[in-house]
Design a protein around this motif. Structure first.
Motif, PDB file in Angstrom:
ATOM      1  N   VAL A  95       0.824  -1.216   0.000  1.00 61.13           N
ATOM      2  CA  VAL A  95       0.000   0.000   0.000  1.00 61.13           C
ATOM      3  C   VAL A  95       0.860   1.268   0.000  1.00 61.13           C
ATOM      4  CG1 VAL A  95      -1.702   1.346   1.285  1.00 61.13           C
ATOM      5  CG2 VAL A  95      -2.036  -1.120   0.988  1.00 61.13           C
ATOM      6  N   LEU A  99       1.134   3.885  -3.131  1.00 61.70           N
ATOM      7  CA  LEU A  99       0.861   5.313  -2.973  1.00 61.70           C
ATOM      8  C   LEU A  99       2.004   6.143  -3.549  1.00 61.70           C
ATOM      9  CD1 LEU A  99      -0.587   5.378   0.664  1.00 61.70           C
ATOM     10  CD2 LEU A  99      -1.853   5.836  -1.435  1.00 61.70           C
ATOM     11  N   THR A 157      -3.308   0.052  -5.960  1.00 63.09           N
ATOM     12  CA  THR A 157      -3.152   1.253  -5.133  1.00 63.09           C
ATOM     13  C   THR A 157      -2.672   2.423  -5.981  1.00 63.09           C
ATOM     14  OG1 THR A 157      -2.637  -0.083  -3.171  1.00 63.09           O
ATOM     15  CG2 THR A 157      -2.018   2.244  -3.115  1.00 63.09           C
ATOM     16  N   VAL A 161      -4.633   6.002  -6.810  1.00 60.17           N
ATOM     17  CA  VAL A 161      -4.069   7.343  -6.614  1.00 60.17           C
ATOM     18  C   VAL A 161      -4.188   8.154  -7.907  1.00 60.17           C
ATOM     19  CG1 VAL A 161      -1.973   8.649  -6.109  1.00 60.17           C
ATOM     20  CG2 VAL A 161      -2.501   6.578  -4.805  1.00 60.17           C
ATOM     21  N   ILE A 183      -2.759  12.960   1.607  1.00 63.04           N
ATOM     22  CA  ILE A 183      -2.951  11.504   1.508  1.00 63.04           C
ATOM     23  C   ILE A 183      -4.161  11.062   2.313  1.00 63.04           C
ATOM     24  CG2 ILE A 183      -1.950   9.269   2.138  1.00 63.04           C
ATOM     25  CD1 ILE A 183       0.810  10.497   1.528  1.00 63.04           C
ATOM     26  N   ILE A 184      -4.259  11.545   3.559  1.00 62.92           N
ATOM     27  CA  ILE A 184      -5.310  11.088   4.474  1.00 62.92           C
ATOM     28  C   ILE A 184      -6.692  11.597   4.055  1.00 62.92           C
ATOM     29  CG2 ILE A 184      -6.159  11.199   6.857  1.00 62.92           C
ATOM     30  CD1 ILE A 184      -3.789   9.334   6.475  1.00 62.92           C
ATOM     31  N   LEU A 188      -6.432   8.804  -0.045  1.00 64.28           N
ATOM     32  CA  LEU A 188      -6.866   7.511   0.490  1.00 64.28           C
ATOM     33  C   LEU A 188      -8.370   7.274   0.339  1.00 64.28           C
ATOM     34  CD1 LEU A 188      -4.793   6.655   3.693  1.00 64.28           C
ATOM     35  CD2 LEU A 188      -4.945   5.383   1.556  1.00 64.28           C
ATOM     36  N   SER A 191      -8.940   6.273  -3.141  1.00 63.96           N
ATOM     37  CA  SER A 191      -8.195   5.079  -3.542  1.00 63.96           C
ATOM     38  C   SER A 191      -8.666   3.808  -2.853  1.00 63.96           C
ATOM     39  CB  SER A 191      -6.698   5.275  -3.245  1.00 63.96           C
ATOM     40  OG  SER A 191      -6.189   6.414  -3.895  1.00 63.96           O
ATOM     41  N   VAL A 192      -9.398   3.935  -1.745  1.00 69.74           N
ATOM     42  CA  VAL A 192      -9.769   2.757  -0.952  1.00 69.74           C
ATOM     43  C   VAL A 192     -10.437   1.655  -1.773  1.00 69.74           C
ATOM     44  CG1 VAL A 192     -11.470   2.009   0.777  1.00 69.74           C
ATOM     45  CG2 VAL A 192      -9.752   3.695   1.368  1.00 69.74           C
ATOM     46  N   ILE A 195      -7.716  -0.075  -3.626  1.00 62.04           N
ATOM     47  CA  ILE A 195      -6.814  -0.798  -2.723  1.00 62.04           C
ATOM     48  C   ILE A 195      -7.432  -2.121  -2.302  1.00 62.04           C
ATOM     49  CG2 ILE A 195      -5.716  -0.754  -0.449  1.00 62.04           C
ATOM     50  CD1 ILE A 195      -5.450   2.302  -0.801  1.00 62.04           C
TER      51      ILE A 195
END
Length: 271
Positions: A95, A99, A157, A161, A183-184, A188, A191-192, A195
């Motif tokens: 992961v 990223l 992943t 992104v 990112i947070i 993310l 992208s979840v 992922i």
């Protein structure tokens, strides 16, 4: 019961009947090939075709005779331990690496050729080298799973992104987000779904690899159990092992699919 539900029940049953008929046909053609009825007796116990009383391998899957002689439940548990150890390592490394690849064009240019080279390599090619390095069957199996199951996580992943809208990134610039905040709060969440799709593929590969790895490395586990039954000419048990491997793989995929759906904001939105 509506029409769709009836189809969901009847159509798999029809396919199952065809599979059993095909299986029976093979048993008539190939000498000593286990029939469906003989395999059922070998699994759950009963009287076999020769009139002998058989104790099925699934009649007591929890027995422990010694360290190397355990019931099928413990064989599966040992395999799952190795699978989730290698799978967890693949997540921890894959992961963040994905990223980085998705956020940096330079990193993508540098690593993408090597990912494309290493991705299609068979786990059986890695096994001898890793066994030579670690000299331990458990670490060898775990590291083989890690190497072969990490690629879907990295690729998906990075794809997640790169799917982030440029408008979102411009908003992050306006709000002066730090790299961590970007990112947070932006990358993310978008992208979840990607992922978890990669993780789902990765878990399927990990379960696929463990059977081959255990056949070659030995020890305890469902793969070694199948190979040991082959050496003992217990062909009924090989078929039982194959069915168990398929069922466990099916349930792992089902569970991972449910987890993926839970974290997929797009599906929550449609709900």
């Amino acid at each position: 019961m509506n029409k769709e539900t009836i189809k969901r029940i009847l159509l798999p049953l029809l396919v199952l009947i065809l599979v059993i008929q095909f299986w029976s046909g093979i048993a008539h053609i190939v000498e000593d090939f286990p029939t469906p009825s003989d395999t059922y007796v070998a699994a759950f116990g009963g009287i076999n075709v020769d009139g002998d009383e058989i104790t099925g391998v699934l009649s007591d899957p929890f027995y422990i005779e010694n360290q190397d002689d355990k019931g099928l439940f413990w064989q599966i548990m040992e395999s799952l331990k190795r699978v989730f150890a290698g799978f967890s390592l693949a997540i921890l490394v894959g992961v963040p690496f994905g990223l980085m690849l998705g956020m940096s064009k330079n990193a993508q240019y540098a690593f993408d050729p090597f990912i494309q080279i290493f991705k299609p390599i068979s786990p059986l090619a890695w096994l001898p080298l890793l066994l030579f390095i670690f000299q331990d069957i458990n670490i060898t199996a775990i590291s083989t799973i890690f190497i072969t199951s990490i690629w879907p996580i990295i690729i998906n992943t990075a794809l997640g992104v790169r799917s982030v809208s440029e408008d979102y990134m411009n908003v992050a610039k306006v709000l002066r987000f730090t790299a961590f905040e970007k990112i947070i709060q932006i990358i993310l969440p978008v992208s979840v779904p990607f992922i978890f799709a990669g993780m789902r593929l990765s878990l399927g590969i990990a379960w696929l690899v463990i059977v081959a790895a255990e056949m070659l490395t030995g020890g305890i586990g469902i793969g070694f159990w199948i190979w040991d039954e082959y050496n003992n000419l217990n062909y009924h048990n090989i078929i039982i092992g194959i069915i168990i491997v398929g069922l466990v793989g099916y349930f792992l995929d089902l569970i991972m699919g449910k987890i993926s759906d839970y974290f997929d904001y797009t599906k929550k939105g449609r709900a």
